[in-house]
Write an enzyme that holds these catalytic residues in place. Structure first.
Site, PDB file in Angstrom:
ATOM      1  N   HIS A 252      60.384  16.694  35.977  1.00 35.23           N
ATOM      2  CA  HIS A 252      58.979  16.458  35.603  1.00 35.23           C
ATOM      3  C   HIS A 252      58.452  17.567  34.685  1.00 35.23           C
ATOM      4  O   HIS A 252      58.105  17.320  33.529  1.00 35.23           O
ATOM      5  CB  HIS A 252      58.092  16.423  36.854  1.00 35.23           C
ATOM      6  CG  HIS A 252      58.488  15.419  37.881  1.00 35.23           C
ATOM      7  ND1 HIS A 252      58.381  14.067  37.683  1.00 35.23           N
ATOM      8  CD2 HIS A 252      58.971  15.563  39.144  1.00 35.23           C
ATOM      9  CE1 HIS A 252      58.769  13.427  38.772  1.00 35.23           C
ATOM     10  NE2 HIS A 252      59.138  14.314  39.670  1.00 35.23           N
TER      11      HIS A 252
HETATM   12  C1  BDR Z   1      54.598  16.745  39.788  1.00 33.56           C
HETATM   13  O1  BDR Z   1      54.228  17.019  41.145  1.00 33.56           O
HETATM   14  C2  BDR Z   1      54.840  18.216  41.594  1.00 33.56           C
HETATM   15  O2  BDR Z   1      55.436  18.070  42.826  1.00 33.56           O
HETATM   16  C3  BDR Z   1      55.867  18.577  40.553  1.00 33.56           C
HETATM   17  O3  BDR Z   1      55.997  19.973  40.457  1.00 33.56           O
HETATM   18  C4  BDR Z   1      55.346  17.961  39.283  1.00 33.56           C
HETATM   19  O4  BDR Z   1      54.444  18.836  38.647  1.00 33.56           O
HETATM   20  C5  BDR Z   1      55.398  15.467  39.774  1.00 33.56           C
HETATM   21  O5  BDR Z   1      54.659  14.411  40.310  1.00 33.56           O
END
Ligand code: BDR
Ligand code: CA
Length: 323
Positions: A252
């Site tokens: 992500h």
């Molecule tokens: C996002 O949520 C967090 O858990 C991760 O670091 C990322 O920024 C993904 O949905």
């Protein structure tokens, strides 16, 4: 690349395993100049987020590490929510303090994250991209406190939202985690004058990291970053395996870095996105204006909807390993 033609970024984040990978990638990217890392409660509480940022910087052992600021410990209004069950109780797979070299607490400024962010933006008018990789509370807070300064940002580029795909918050999967944690902040940021780029799950799910491939790529190396990537991600990957049958994780926050460094990696569409700020099952839903008559409504952001998976993965290996 000289310092003058590197893109100036502030990383605003809640480290977190994928945030840690994003820091490593950004620091190893000559296209980017990381002015500061501002932290926000999200994946884990704010104390862990500050400490985890220092842990990653200690592993990187930099000559000129970026300044670190402590930010919001809770959302503007929404009830607290975290992802310790996903990232491990400390946010980095619970490897323990002894795993890390000595932390440099002097890097943490007394200036609150929102104030530092606005000050740095104003010092470099039109040049700073604020990269948000967590709940966007600090950015909203900076806009509330210093609207004139924040209006000088080049862009706000946030990994957040889920547009045409389900979110990752149970039980219904309406919202993506960061949007769910502070939907009011996201709605305020989308209302602001600075161009907003959204990097939603639609594209981050197109950059999966397979456990076996990660083990192959990093396992044959002896440097401590490669070891850290494998060690810190065990718990994170176990979560995805048990929860979704994907033996690995998603990149992500690293994708947000890749797009900041190379914007052509993603194709964006100008859209109007409504954020559900209600305290209901759909809290944090990022809903595009779908109705044919409203589709042309004034856009409030540019949403990445397609990504070059191969190029991103190549960049990920190269930059995280520091090749
Ligand atoms: C996002 O949520 C967090 O858990 C991760 O670091 C990322 O920024 C993904 O949905
Ligand atoms: Ca994050």
């Amino acid at each position: 690349m000289t310092s003058s033609n590197r893109k100036k970024v502030i990383m605003d984040m809640d480290p977190g395993v994928d945030d840690a990978l994003a820091i490593i990638m950004a620091i190893h990217s000559p296209e980017l100049e990381v002015l500061a890392i501002t932290t926000v409660a999200g994946n884990v509480g704010i104390d862990h987020c500050v400490k985890n940022t220092l842990r990653v910087l200690a592993l990187l052992d930099l000559e000129n590490p970026p300044i670190v600021a402590r930010g919001a410990e809770k959302a503007l209004k929404a009830k607290p929510h975290d992802a310790a069950s996903v990232h491990g109780e400390d946010g980095l797979g619970a490897l323990g303090d002894a795993y890390y070299p000595e932390l440099n607490w002097d890097l943490v400024t007394d200036e609150p994250a929102a104030d530092l962010m606005a000050r740095l933006v104003a010092e470099h008018p039109g040049e700073v991209t604020v990269m948000a990789d967590g709940p966007i509370t600090n950015v909203a807070e900076a806009i509330r406190r210093h609207p004139k300064e924040m209006a000088k940002a080049k862009a706000i580029q946030a990994m957040t939202g889920a547009i045409h795909v389900p979110g990752n918050i149970p039980p219904v999967g309406a919202a993506e985690f960061d949007a769910y944690c502070d939907p009011d902040a996201l709605a305020e940021v989308l209302d602001f004058t600075v161009p907003v780029f959204m990097v939603p799950l639609d594209v981050t799910h197109a950059v999966p990291l397979q456990r076996d491939i990660a083990q192959y790529e990093f396992g044959r190396r002896t440097d401590r970053i490669s070891k850290f990537v494998l060690d810190s991600s065990v718990h994170y990957m176990d979560f995805y395996r048990d929860d979704q049958g994907h033996d690995g994780c998603y990149l992500h926050d690293p994708l947000n870095v890749a797009i900041a460094a190379f914007p052509t990696i993603a194709r964006t569409e100008a859209m109007r996105i409504h954020v559900d700020t209600s305290d209901s099952l759909t809290r944090g839903l990022t809903l595009p204006y779908h109705h044919p008559r409203l589709k042309k409504a004034e856009p409030n952001c540019h949403v990445a909807l397609k990504v070059d998976t191969e190029r991103t993965m190549r960049l990920f290996w190269e930059r995280v390993r520091g090749d």
